[in-house]
Design a protein around this motif. Structure first.
Motif, mmCIF file in Angstrom:
data_model
loop_
_atom_site.group_PDB
_atom_site.id
_atom_site.type_symbol
_atom_site.label_atom_id
_atom_site.label_comp_id
_atom_site.label_asym_id
_atom_site.label_seq_id
_atom_site.Cartn_x
_atom_site.Cartn_y
_atom_site.Cartn_z
ATOM 1 N N ASP A 8 57.700 -6.985 -48.368
ATOM 2 C CA ASP A 8 58.049 -6.295 -46.696
ATOM 3 C C ASP A 8 58.407 -6.943 -46.341
ATOM 4 O OD1 ASP A 8 57.486 -5.576 -44.340
ATOM 5 O OD2 ASP A 8 55.913 -7.128 -43.960
ATOM 6 N N GLY A 13 54.678 6.000 -43.048
ATOM 7 C CA GLY A 13 54.749 4.888 -43.099
ATOM 8 C C GLY A 13 53.692 4.457 -44.206
ATOM 9 N N LYS A 14 53.576 2.803 -44.402
ATOM 10 C CA LYS A 14 53.261 2.486 -44.793
ATOM 11 C C LYS A 14 51.400 2.037 -43.816
ATOM 12 C CE LYS A 14 55.119 -1.571 -46.518
ATOM 13 N NZ LYS A 14 55.909 -2.607 -46.237
ATOM 14 N N ASN A 22 63.033 2.388 -46.056
ATOM 15 C CA ASN A 22 62.815 1.351 -45.034
ATOM 16 C C ASN A 22 61.279 3.243 -44.389
ATOM 17 O OD1 ASN A 22 64.264 3.841 -43.188
ATOM 18 N ND2 ASN A 22 66.083 2.311 -43.174
ATOM 19 N N SER A 23 61.010 3.713 -42.955
ATOM 20 C CA SER A 23 60.057 4.188 -43.390
ATOM 21 C C SER A 23 60.857 4.911 -42.506
ATOM 22 C CB SER A 23 59.044 3.712 -41.816
ATOM 23 O OG SER A 23 59.663 2.776 -41.180
ATOM 24 N N SER A 81 61.966 1.724 -39.181
ATOM 25 C CA SER A 81 62.724 1.958 -39.568
ATOM 26 C C SER A 81 64.154 2.141 -38.081
ATOM 27 C CB SER A 81 62.179 3.659 -39.083
ATOM 28 O OG SER A 81 62.323 3.375 -36.618
ATOM 29 N N ASN A 93 58.595 -0.642 -43.066
ATOM 30 C CA ASN A 93 58.389 -0.366 -42.023
ATOM 31 C C ASN A 93 58.813 0.427 -40.243
ATOM 32 O OD1 ASN A 93 55.341 1.829 -43.285
ATOM 33 N ND2 ASN A 93 54.286 0.283 -42.349
ATOM 34 N N ASP A 152 52.688 1.094 -37.614
ATOM 35 C CA ASP A 152 52.346 -1.402 -37.427
ATOM 36 C C ASP A 152 52.110 -0.687 -35.835
ATOM 37 O OD1 ASP A 152 53.547 -0.964 -40.172
ATOM 38 O OD2 ASP A 152 54.785 -2.585 -39.442
ATOM 39 N N THR A 207 48.735 -2.403 -43.619
ATOM 40 C CA THR A 207 49.714 -1.611 -44.023
ATOM 41 C C THR A 207 49.571 -2.051 -45.083
ATOM 42 O OG1 THR A 207 51.396 -3.198 -42.985
ATOM 43 C CG2 THR A 207 50.865 -1.847 -41.341
ATOM 44 N N ASN A 261 55.963 5.636 -38.457
ATOM 45 C CA ASN A 261 54.714 4.740 -39.094
ATOM 46 C C ASN A 261 53.619 4.149 -37.688
ATOM 47 O OD1 ASN A 261 55.047 1.832 -37.953
ATOM 48 N ND2 ASN A 261 57.016 2.379 -38.229
#
Length: 256
Positions: A7, A178-179, A69-70, A43, A41, A146, A208, A144
């Motif tokens: 990450d 996303g994660k 990336n997301s 972007s 995640n 998050d 995540t 994502n």
């Protein structure tokens, strides 16, 4: 040898502040020919901008080809699962470049999709514009989910909180990309030509990075330099394979 999948925010740095132990460990990986990539995640930045961001903090031997990336995942996901190529977006250059690479046409009047990526300069006006397009028939695509992001001295609002706002306002759900969702894992593995049993997921966020590995039975490392600490594990019921204070605690580990 397994590929380390790092990450970024909270793992390699906090905002514009380098995490020195991560810097040292990345140098260790390079010296010992341990393969690694970055799965984020976030972007906002293009892979090229990610390289510059890390180089400006002191990282070396980093290439754009190492990043996924997301925004890239969201655009590729939409291409695989939906029809239409007209898009509006909330986001930065990373979002714009990902749309361009997948052949989307930016349309601020009648788009098929409204992509929601992180934009720390977004305003009430820009959010309201995006909402009007969604209410007019466009589909929400959140890059994502998050909730929060680590920054020097604390935390800030994550993109997932913004996506939730749009979902509530429009009474519409975004696909989960996303994660910690399976979608970004499959797309990332395809992008790099890897398999699940060939990677180790490393990150600071139980919800995540670690949840992704936990749910897909992939080896994980929680590093306590960002969002979560080991005390959060039982509360969230998300269990990493390993927990370390810093990435330098992994020196000498057998990554085969």
């Amino acid at each position: 040898m397994k590929t380390l999948v790092f990450d970024l925010d909270g793992t390699m740095y906090r905002g514009t502040q380098i995490i020195e132990s991560a810097h040292q460990f990345l140098d260790y990986c390079i010296q010992n020919k341990i393969p690694f990539i970055f799965l984020t995640n976030n972007s906002m930045r293009t892979p090229q901008e990610n390289v510059k961001h890390m180089q400006d903090m002191g990282y070396t031997n980093i290439e754009p080809s190492m990043f996924y990336n997301s925004a890239m995942a969201a655009c590729q996901y939409v291409k695989k699962h939906y029809k239409g190529n007209r898009a509006y977006y909330i986001g930065k250059q990373g979002m714009k470049d990902a749309l361009d690479q997948e052949g989307f046409i930016v349309d601020d009047e009648n788009p098929d999709f409204v992509f929601i990526g992180l934009d720390k300069d977004a305003t009430y006006k820009s959010y309201s514009k995006a909402l009007s397009l969604i209410l007019n028939g466009a589909k929400i695509i959140g890059t994502n989910n998050d909730r929060i992001l680590a920054k020097p001295g604390g935390f800030e609002v994550g993109n997932g909180s913004v996506v939730d706002m749009f979902e509530y306002a429009a009474n519409q759900k975004s696909p989960r990309i996303g994660k910690p969702n399976r979608a970004i894992l499959d797309l990332c593995l395809e992008y790099f030509g890897l398999k699940e049993d060939e990677i180790i997921l490393i990150g600071d966020n139980l919800e995540t990075d670690i949840k992704l590995g936990f749910e897909q039975n992939i080896e994980t490392v929680l590093v306590q330099t960002g969002v979560h600490k080991k005390e959060d594990i039982e509360q969230l019921k998300i269990y990493p394979t390993h927990v370390v204070d810093t990435l330098m605690d992994l020196v000498g580990y057998n990554f085969d």
